[in-house]
Design a protein around this motif. Structure first.
Motif, PDB file in Angstrom:
ATOM      1  N   GLN A 150     -29.534  14.779  36.104  1.00 53.90           N
ATOM      2  CA  GLN A 150     -29.017  14.417  35.044  1.00 53.90           C
ATOM      3  C   GLN A 150     -29.540  13.820  34.025  1.00 53.90           C
ATOM      4  O   GLN A 150     -30.392  14.622  33.303  1.00 53.90           O
ATOM      5  CB  GLN A 150     -28.035  13.459  35.630  1.00 53.90           C
ATOM      6  CG  GLN A 150     -26.583  12.781  36.109  1.00 53.90           C
ATOM      7  CD  GLN A 150     -26.351  12.421  36.545  1.00 53.90           C
ATOM      8  OE1 GLN A 150     -26.008  10.795  36.109  1.00 53.90           O
ATOM      9  NE2 GLN A 150     -25.310  12.603  37.226  1.00 53.90           N
ATOM     10  N   GLY A 151     -30.582  12.868  34.281  1.00 58.34           N
ATOM     11  CA  GLY A 151     -31.542  11.863  33.005  1.00 58.34           C
ATOM     12  C   GLY A 151     -32.532  12.674  33.203  1.00 58.34           C
ATOM     13  O   GLY A 151     -33.586  12.948  34.555  1.00 58.34           O
ATOM     14  N   ALA A 204     -30.359   7.333  35.059  1.00 60.50           N
ATOM     15  CA  ALA A 204     -31.275   8.254  34.072  1.00 60.50           C
ATOM     16  C   ALA A 204     -32.595   7.688  34.395  1.00 60.50           C
ATOM     17  O   ALA A 204     -32.970   7.033  35.087  1.00 60.50           O
ATOM     18  CB  ALA A 204     -30.452   7.245  33.141  1.00 60.50           C
ATOM     19  N   TYR A 218     -26.270   5.796  31.111  1.00 63.37           N
ATOM     20  CA  TYR A 218     -27.125   7.123  30.975  1.00 63.37           C
ATOM     21  C   TYR A 218     -27.842   7.533  30.946  1.00 63.37           C
ATOM     22  O   TYR A 218     -28.635   8.695  31.213  1.00 63.37           O
ATOM     23  CB  TYR A 218     -25.504   8.316  30.447  1.00 63.37           C
ATOM     24  CG  TYR A 218     -24.062   8.057  32.400  1.00 63.37           C
ATOM     25  CD1 TYR A 218     -24.588   8.046  33.370  1.00 63.37           C
ATOM     26  CD2 TYR A 218     -23.068   7.644  32.038  1.00 63.37           C
ATOM     27  CE1 TYR A 218     -23.911   8.772  35.027  1.00 63.37           C
ATOM     28  CE2 TYR A 218     -22.072   8.049  33.187  1.00 63.37           C
ATOM     29  CZ  TYR A 218     -22.720   7.940  34.482  1.00 63.37           C
ATOM     30  OH  TYR A 218     -21.498   8.125  35.634  1.00 63.37           O
ATOM     31  N   GLY A 219     -27.901   7.319  29.593  1.00 60.81           N
ATOM     32  CA  GLY A 219     -28.913   7.396  28.926  1.00 60.81           C
ATOM     33  C   GLY A 219     -29.592   6.163  28.298  1.00 60.81           C
ATOM     34  O   GLY A 219     -29.660   5.075  28.476  1.00 60.81           O
ATOM     35  N   ASP A 231     -24.413   9.492  26.833  1.00 63.41           N
ATOM     36  CA  ASP A 231     -24.997  10.558  27.565  1.00 63.41           C
ATOM     37  C   ASP A 231     -26.408  10.378  27.767  1.00 63.41           C
ATOM     38  O   ASP A 231     -27.233   9.685  27.527  1.00 63.41           O
ATOM     39  CB  ASP A 231     -24.445  11.517  28.437  1.00 63.41           C
ATOM     40  CG  ASP A 231     -22.996  11.382  28.380  1.00 63.41           C
ATOM     41  OD1 ASP A 231     -22.935  10.861  28.672  1.00 63.41           O
ATOM     42  OD2 ASP A 231     -21.922  12.502  27.477  1.00 63.41           O
ATOM     43  N   GLY A 232     -27.088  11.426  27.676  1.00 63.03           N
ATOM     44  CA  GLY A 232     -28.494  12.371  27.575  1.00 63.03           C
ATOM     45  C   GLY A 232     -28.792  11.186  26.312  1.00 63.03           C
ATOM     46  O   GLY A 232     -28.472  11.151  24.962  1.00 63.03           O
ATOM     47  N   TYR A 238     -24.129  16.098  27.311  1.00 67.96           N
ATOM     48  CA  TYR A 238     -25.417  16.564  28.786  1.00 67.96           C
ATOM     49  C   TYR A 238     -26.130  15.274  28.566  1.00 67.96           C
ATOM     50  O   TYR A 238     -26.291  14.604  27.795  1.00 67.96           O
ATOM     51  CB  TYR A 238     -26.162  17.923  27.981  1.00 67.96           C
ATOM     52  CG  TYR A 238     -27.122  18.214  27.193  1.00 67.96           C
ATOM     53  CD1 TYR A 238     -26.200  18.411  25.377  1.00 67.96           C
ATOM     54  CD2 TYR A 238     -28.001  17.196  26.862  1.00 67.96           C
ATOM     55  CE1 TYR A 238     -26.601  18.232  24.804  1.00 67.96           C
ATOM     56  CE2 TYR A 238     -28.864  16.798  25.544  1.00 67.96           C
ATOM     57  CZ  TYR A 238     -28.086  18.030  24.409  1.00 67.96           C
ATOM     58  OH  TYR A 238     -27.968  17.829  23.229  1.00 67.96           O
ATOM     59  N   MET A 239     -26.889  15.541  29.538  1.00 67.27           N
ATOM     60  CA  MET A 239     -27.006  14.081  30.744  1.00 67.27           C
ATOM     61  C   MET A 239     -28.386  13.534  30.784  1.00 67.27           C
ATOM     62  O   MET A 239     -28.766  12.427  30.510  1.00 67.27           O
ATOM     63  CB  MET A 239     -26.364  14.459  31.762  1.00 67.27           C
ATOM     64  CG  MET A 239     -25.010  14.064  32.651  1.00 67.27           C
ATOM     65  SD  MET A 239     -23.979  13.136  32.185  1.00 67.27           S
ATOM     66  CE  MET A 239     -23.968  11.382  32.433  1.00 67.27           C
ATOM     67  N   GLY A 240     -28.760  14.483  29.692  1.00 68.98           N
ATOM     68  CA  GLY A 240     -30.412  14.343  29.824  1.00 68.98           C
ATOM     69  C   GLY A 240     -30.706  14.895  28.457  1.00 68.98           C
ATOM     70  O   GLY A 240     -31.085  15.910  28.301  1.00 68.98           O
ATOM     71  N   GLU A 283     -32.272  19.706  28.353  1.00 63.43           N
ATOM     72  CA  GLU A 283     -31.211  19.588  28.182  1.00 63.43           C
ATOM     73  C   GLU A 283     -30.720  19.700  29.666  1.00 63.43           C
ATOM     74  O   GLU A 283     -31.210  20.966  29.956  1.00 63.43           O
ATOM     75  CB  GLU A 283     -30.588  20.078  27.371  1.00 63.43           C
ATOM     76  CG  GLU A 283     -30.699  21.113  27.426  1.00 63.43           C
ATOM     77  CD  GLU A 283     -29.657  22.200  26.144  1.00 63.43           C
ATOM     78  OE1 GLU A 283     -29.402  21.729  25.243  1.00 63.43           O
ATOM     79  OE2 GLU A 283     -28.669  23.301  26.680  1.00 63.43           O
TER      80      GLU A 283
END
Length: 613
Positions: A35-36, A76, A131-132, A173-174, A220-222, A234
């Motif tokens: 993810q992160g 994250a 998450y970010g 998120d990211g 997207y998460m990262g 990403e």
């Protein structure tokens, strides 16, 4: 996705590190649901939701675990300037941080709050997801909330937050900081938002209307910036591969200036600088800040209507759906048109002048342009080449004659200016003087040529010898002579381009063999008669320069006695007298030969012609 996928290998420059080559995709070995992500000191840090690990991966693909949270689901990760790692877990509204000195570390999720190596940077009661996560250049920590969509700043060394962005319609998120200090973050609705560094330092909180938003198509998460503009990795929150991509940056306009003379009849041109290379442009010319109807091209010709007015041009550039408009500074007031007139060079229709230059030195002479209305056009010719083109290395542009010449001489440049009212001619003689002398050259040849097949030798300033024959040249040759014969040595002082330089003193010619007879002919030449068969080392001196070369003298072959024929006079002809009637033809042939292969010895040839005739 709408992100631009990069080529297989790109080069990035992280802060405080040597350039790093990042591949187009990177596999997190042993990962299952990355993810992160973030990049620090040439390593990509990843939060692996599926294994509870926080890892580092090199650009070459080597993965190492630096932190394991047993029973936790990493969401994250961010790294500050000291290498301390901040992280969050899924379903845990807490921001944790571990010092670089405590890594690697394994800890259970249930003991995070009591482990002495783990610091709680921020905690919020209730149900929330962080998450970010991203550090800026000053180690201020930013994080995003997903349930209550917003972005917060946690200043360095503090535990109280600053609300940065509110009113978002989808969870954050990211998140990551671009090299220019702009904050980029993704939201669940497939958009990417960004705020500039100056916005983050101004009055907060920001609203969605303050942000630059570009649709991305995927949540997207990262986001991990490589350090090269908006290039980044990403992660989509699943699998163990992250891909390199690039955001479209904000459209930043360049500048525009107006070139030309503010006078009726003249044409003004919009000059652009610093605009994005993929821009498309539209133009609008303005008279006293009012748009001129139909004046929408890059150039504009002034008319009587503009007399006394100030003229500007507005340029709108656009790319990737964004645009910006910039207006030039004014030019003016616009003057009246000049009366029609024929071209003149310095007030004259026919001018002759000269300029002196040195071989090998760059020159630039201005003021060779002509006046006239309308503005004249130019034709430039020269007597330097058969096709009347300018000498190689010389240009004429906008009244400036410039270039470099290496051959001495005096080529004439003829500039003809024409317009509808007439023409004018300017003749410029370029007198090219030799450069600083570097040594002595010599031409060695028989004193009296009997045949065009007899050799001529050229001795360079470094002593190397080239033999010249009608069949061609022979570098590295040996100068030869017969015992009892005489050779002539013509000496010239030269510059590095081979141009002759006027001598100041008489040449001194000496031989290593005492029996040789050396006879001076003029200031620059002499003859040597060889009375002994052996190698003869000849030394020439003039004006402080010295050159040495060897002449190989072989014994004279004694011919067998033969009967002397009796000359019989033919009718209407002279009787045989013993004179060499072939001599004039021999001289003519050898002079023709020398003229073809030794052009730089013109003054030597002229001197020798006088003697041989």
């Amino acid at each position: 996705m709408t992100l631009l996928t990069m080529s297989a290998v790109v080069t990035a420059t992280p802060a405080m590190a040597a350039p790093i080559t990042w591949p187009s995709s990177l596999t997190i070995a042993g990962g299952s649901s990355v993810q992160g992500i973030t990049i620090h000191d040439g390593l990509l840090y990843a939060a692996d939701h599926g294994t509870g690990r926080f890892t580092t991966t090199t650009p070459g693909g080597s993965t190492k675990t630096v932190l394991t949270v047993e029973g936790g689901e990493p969401a994250a990760v961010a790294v500050d300037s000291k290498g301390d790692v901040a992280f969050t877990l899924d379903s845990d509204p807490t921001v944790y941080q571990v010092a670089a000195s405590a890594l690697p570390l394994t800890v259970s999720a249930s003991s995070l709050s009591t482990n002495p190596s783990v610091q709680i940077r921020y905690h919020q009661t209730g149900t929330e997801y962080f998450y970010g996560l991203a550090f800026d250049a000053s180690d201020n920590l930013y994080f995003g909330k997903s349930v209550n969509p917003s972005v917060y700043e946690l200043p360095a060394g503090q535990q109280s937050v600053v609300t940065t962005v509110v009113g978002l319609e989808a969870g954050v998120d990211g998140m990551g900081f671009a090299p220019d200090g702009s904050l980029y973050f993704a939201t669940d609705d497939g958009n990417v938002h960004s705020a500039t560094k100056s916005q983050l330092q101004s009055s907060l909180p920001l609203s969605p209307a303050d942000l630059r938003t570009q649709p991305d198509g995927d949540a997207y998460m990262g986001i991990a910036f490589t350090g090269t503009r908006l290039e980044h990795y990403e992660s989509l929150g699943g699998g163990n591969v992250v891909a390199l991509a690039k955001f479209e940056g904000p459209y930043t306009p360049g500048t525009v200036t107006v070139a030309g003379t503010a006078r009726v009849g003249e044409t003004l041109t919009a000059k652009l600088s610093g605009w994005p290379s993929d821009s498309e442009y539209t133009y609008q010319w303005l008279r006293n800040s009012q748009a001129i109807s139909g004046a929408t091209s890059k150039t504009y010709q002034l008319t009587d209507v503009e007399i006394g007015a100030q003229i500007t041009v507005s340029v709108t550039g656009s790319a990737n759906g964004e645009s910006a408009t910039v207006t030039s500074n004014p030019v003016g007031p616009v003057g009246r048109a000049l009366p029609l007139s024929a071209p003149l060079f310095n007030g004259q229709s026919d001018v002759s002048l000269s300029r002196t230059v040195t071989a090998g030195e760059r020159f630039s002479f201005t003021g060779f342009g002509a006046t006239g209305n309308p503005a004249p056009t130019y034709t430039v010719t020269s007597d330097a080449n058969a096709d009347r083109s300018l000498p190689t290395g010389v240009t004429f542009k906008n009244g400036t004659l410039s270039g470099v010449l290496t051959d001495i001489g005096s080529p004439e440049i003829v500039v003809t200016a024409k317009n509808s009212q007439g023409q004018a001619v300017e003749r410029i003689e370029l007198i090219v003087n030799p450069a600083k002398p570097i040594g002595l050259k010599a031409v060695v040849s028989p004193q009296r040529w009997e045949s065009k097949d007899e050799p001529v030798w050229e001795v360079a300033p470094d002593g190397s010898v080239t033999q010249w024959l009608t069949s061609g040249e022979k570098p590295g040759a040996t100068i030869t002579a017969k015992q009892g014969s005489t050779l002539e040595v013509d000496v010239v002082k030269v510059d590095k381009y081979g141009n002759p330089v006027t001598s100041l003193q008489r040449v001194s010619v000496t031989s290593s063999i005492a029996t040789d007879t050396v006879k001076a002919l003029s200031q620059d030449d002499a003859t040597i008669t060889f009375n002994h068969a052996s190698p003869h080392v000849i030394t020439i001196r003039q004006d402080g320069f010295v050159n040495t070369f060897t002449i190989q003298v072989s014994p004279q072959t004694v011919a067998s006695p033969t009967a002397t024929p009796t000359a019989t006079a033919a009718a209407d002809s002279l009787a045989f007298t013993g004179a060499n009637v072939a001599m004039p033809m021999g001289v003519a042939l050898v002079l023709f030969f020398i003229g073809g292969i030794l052009l730089i010895w013109t003054h030597l040839r002229k001197r020798r012609i006088g003697r041989h005739n």
